[in-house]
Scaffold this motif. Structure first.
Motif, PDB file in Angstrom:
ATOM      1  N   LEU A  74       0.818  -1.216   0.000  1.00  0.00           N
ATOM      2  CA  LEU A  74       0.000   0.000   0.000  1.00  0.00           C
ATOM      3  C   LEU A  74       0.851   1.266   0.000  1.00  0.00           C
ATOM      4  CD1 LEU A  74      -2.959  -0.873   2.357  1.00  0.00           C
ATOM      5  CD2 LEU A  74      -2.956  -0.661  -0.121  1.00  0.00           C
ATOM      6  N   ALA A  75       2.145   1.116   0.175  1.00  0.00           N
ATOM      7  CA  ALA A  75       3.056   2.261   0.108  1.00  0.00           C
ATOM      8  C   ALA A  75       3.799   2.309  -1.229  1.00  0.00           C
ATOM      9  CB  ALA A  75       4.057   2.197   1.260  1.00  0.00           C
ATOM     10  N   ASP A  76       3.469   1.403  -2.140  1.00  0.00           N
ATOM     11  CA  ASP A  76       4.150   1.367  -3.439  1.00  0.00           C
ATOM     12  C   ASP A  76       3.920   2.670  -4.187  1.00  0.00           C
ATOM     13  OD1 ASP A  76       5.366  -1.006  -5.293  1.00  0.00           O
ATOM     14  OD2 ASP A  76       4.356   0.529  -6.505  1.00  0.00           O
ATOM     15  N   ARG A  77       4.892   3.059  -4.984  1.00  0.00           N
ATOM     16  CA  ARG A  77       4.768   4.316  -5.739  1.00  0.00           C
ATOM     17  C   ARG A  77       3.761   4.215  -6.887  1.00  0.00           C
ATOM     18  NH1 ARG A  77       9.582   2.033  -6.532  1.00  0.00           N
ATOM     19  NH2 ARG A  77      10.168   1.386  -8.627  1.00  0.00           N
ATOM     20  N   ASP A  78       3.395   3.000  -7.274  1.00  0.00           N
ATOM     21  CA  ASP A  78       2.456   2.791  -8.367  1.00  0.00           C
ATOM     22  C   ASP A  78       1.050   2.527  -7.808  1.00  0.00           C
ATOM     23  OD1 ASP A  78       2.295   2.151 -11.422  1.00  0.00           O
ATOM     24  OD2 ASP A  78       1.144   0.581 -10.409  1.00  0.00           O
ATOM     25  N   ALA A  79       0.098   3.350  -8.209  1.00  0.00           N
ATOM     26  CA  ALA A  79      -1.260   3.228  -7.687  1.00  0.00           C
ATOM     27  C   ALA A  79      -1.883   1.877  -8.023  1.00  0.00           C
ATOM     28  CB  ALA A  79      -2.142   4.358  -8.220  1.00  0.00           C
ATOM     29  N   ALA A 126      -5.139   3.494   6.743  1.00  0.00           N
ATOM     30  CA  ALA A 126      -4.141   4.443   6.238  1.00  0.00           C
ATOM     31  C   ALA A 126      -4.353   4.712   4.747  1.00  0.00           C
ATOM     32  CB  ALA A 126      -2.735   3.920   6.496  1.00  0.00           C
ATOM     33  N   ALA A 127      -4.777   3.695   4.013  1.00  0.00           N
ATOM     34  CA  ALA A 127      -4.986   3.845   2.574  1.00  0.00           C
ATOM     35  C   ALA A 127      -6.151   4.760   2.242  1.00  0.00           C
ATOM     36  CB  ALA A 127      -5.184   2.485   1.921  1.00  0.00           C
ATOM     37  N   THR A 128      -7.016   5.036   3.200  1.00  0.00           N
ATOM     38  CA  THR A 128      -8.124   5.956   2.936  1.00  0.00           C
ATOM     39  C   THR A 128      -7.632   7.388   2.756  1.00  0.00           C
ATOM     40  OG1 THR A 128      -8.615   6.338   5.276  1.00  0.00           O
ATOM     41  CG2 THR A 128      -9.807   4.527   4.178  1.00  0.00           C
ATOM     42  N   ALA A 129      -6.361   7.622   3.039  1.00  0.00           N
ATOM     43  CA  ALA A 129      -5.761   8.948   2.837  1.00  0.00           C
ATOM     44  C   ALA A 129      -4.794   8.939   1.654  1.00  0.00           C
ATOM     45  CB  ALA A 129      -5.040   9.389   4.104  1.00  0.00           C
ATOM     46  N   ASP A 130      -4.849   7.917   0.828  1.00  0.00           N
ATOM     47  CA  ASP A 130      -3.942   7.785  -0.321  1.00  0.00           C
ATOM     48  C   ASP A 130      -4.130   8.939  -1.303  1.00  0.00           C
ATOM     49  OD1 ASP A 130      -2.205   5.371  -1.595  1.00  0.00           O
ATOM     50  OD2 ASP A 130      -3.211   6.495  -3.184  1.00  0.00           O
ATOM     51  N   ASP A 166      -4.260   8.642  -4.463  1.00  0.00           N
ATOM     52  CA  ASP A 166      -5.086   8.175  -5.578  1.00  0.00           C
ATOM     53  C   ASP A 166      -6.529   7.979  -5.114  1.00  0.00           C
ATOM     54  OD1 ASP A 166      -4.944   6.817  -8.436  1.00  0.00           O
ATOM     55  OD2 ASP A 166      -6.202   5.556  -7.168  1.00  0.00           O
ATOM     56  N   ALA A 167      -7.463   8.590  -5.822  1.00  0.00           N
ATOM     57  CA  ALA A 167      -8.876   8.517  -5.437  1.00  0.00           C
ATOM     58  C   ALA A 167      -9.409   7.091  -5.443  1.00  0.00           C
ATOM     59  CB  ALA A 167      -9.710   9.400  -6.356  1.00  0.00           C
ATOM     60  N   ASP A 168      -9.000   6.277  -6.402  1.00  0.00           N
ATOM     61  CA  ASP A 168      -9.467   4.892  -6.447  1.00  0.00           C
ATOM     62  C   ASP A 168      -8.982   4.109  -5.235  1.00  0.00           C
ATOM     63  OD1 ASP A 168     -10.921   5.157  -8.797  1.00  0.00           O
ATOM     64  OD2 ASP A 168      -9.264   4.455 -10.062  1.00  0.00           O
ATOM     65  N   VAL A 169      -7.725   4.294  -4.888  1.00  0.00           N
ATOM     66  CA  VAL A 169      -7.180   3.595  -3.718  1.00  0.00           C
ATOM     67  C   VAL A 169      -7.965   3.999  -2.472  1.00  0.00           C
ATOM     68  CG1 VAL A 169      -5.159   3.279  -2.233  1.00  0.00           C
ATOM     69  CG2 VAL A 169      -4.881   3.322  -4.718  1.00  0.00           C
ATOM     70  N   ARG A 170      -8.218   5.302  -2.316  1.00  0.00           N
ATOM     71  CA  ARG A 170      -8.995   5.777  -1.165  1.00  0.00           C
ATOM     72  C   ARG A 170     -10.373   5.134  -1.131  1.00  0.00           C
ATOM     73  NH1 ARG A 170      -7.080  10.873  -2.950  1.00  0.00           N
ATOM     74  NH2 ARG A 170      -9.176  11.394  -3.678  1.00  0.00           N
ATOM     75  N   ALA A 171     -11.029   5.116  -2.277  1.00  0.00           N
ATOM     76  CA  ALA A 171     -12.380   4.557  -2.339  1.00  0.00           C
ATOM     77  C   ALA A 171     -12.386   3.060  -2.058  1.00  0.00           C
ATOM     78  CB  ALA A 171     -13.001   4.838  -3.710  1.00  0.00           C
ATOM     79  N   ALA A 207     -10.235   1.343  -0.339  1.00  0.00           N
ATOM     80  CA  ALA A 207      -9.909   1.131   1.074  1.00  0.00           C
ATOM     81  C   ALA A 207     -11.104   1.460   1.963  1.00  0.00           C
ATOM     82  CB  ALA A 207      -8.702   1.974   1.464  1.00  0.00           C
ATOM     83  N   ALA A 208     -11.794   2.541   1.647  1.00  0.00           N
ATOM     84  CA  ALA A 208     -12.960   2.915   2.451  1.00  0.00           C
ATOM     85  C   ALA A 208     -14.041   1.840   2.372  1.00  0.00           C
ATOM     86  CB  ALA A 208     -13.509   4.258   1.978  1.00  0.00           C
ATOM     87  N   ARG A 209     -14.275   1.294   1.183  1.00  0.00           N
ATOM     88  CA  ARG A 209     -15.269   0.234   1.034  1.00  0.00           C
ATOM     89  C   ARG A 209     -14.841  -1.022   1.773  1.00  0.00           C
ATOM     90  NH1 ARG A 209     -16.443   2.082  -4.680  1.00  0.00           N
ATOM     91  NH2 ARG A 209     -14.428   1.185  -5.111  1.00  0.00           N
ATOM     92  N   ALA A 210     -13.540  -1.271   1.823  1.00  0.00           N
ATOM     93  CA  ALA A 210     -13.035  -2.473   2.484  1.00  0.00           C
ATOM     94  C   ALA A 210     -13.263  -2.435   3.993  1.00  0.00           C
ATOM     95  CB  ALA A 210     -11.551  -2.647   2.197  1.00  0.00           C
ATOM     96  N   LEU A 211     -13.259  -1.249   4.528  1.00  0.00           N
ATOM     97  CA  LEU A 211     -13.443  -1.126   5.983  1.00  0.00           C
ATOM     98  C   LEU A 211     -14.903  -1.239   6.321  1.00  0.00           C
ATOM     99  CD1 LEU A 211     -10.925   1.739   6.679  1.00  0.00           C
ATOM    100  CD2 LEU A 211     -10.702  -0.645   7.352  1.00  0.00           C
TER     101      LEU A 211
END
Length: 79
Positions: free
Chosen positions: A32-37, A62-66, A68-73, A75-79
């Motif tokens: 989740l810290a990779d430079r590639d979204a 933590a990924a909810t603050a990424d 990239d908007a897709d990553v945030r979304a 992660a939010a759905r996963a929680l």
């Protein structure tokens, strides 16, 4: 997960996704810290399956603050 090519790192995440070993959690959290979204996005489903573990929940939170908007979304759905 240190290869220069994002496609290789995404493949590594995909392999870890299929593994149920408890030792894969830290590697997936690190993805989740990779430079590639796309690599970060690929890690979320695997962490979602492991969200009973505190480490997975913390990584997803933590990924909810990424950046990239897709990553945030995802992660939010996963929680």
């Amino acid at each position: 997960m240190t290869d220069r090519e994002p496609a290789v790192r995404r493949t590594a995440v995909a392999v870890l996704t299929e593994t149920t070993s408890p030792g894969t959690g830290p590697a997936l959290a690190a993805a989740l810290a990779d430079r590639d979204a796309a690599v970060r996005k690929a890690a979320i489903p695997a962490l979602t399956r492991r969200r009973a573990a505190e480490e997975a929940r913390a990584a997803l939170a933590a990924a909810t603050a990424d950046a990239d908007a897709d990553v945030r979304a995802y992660a939010a759905r996963a929680l």
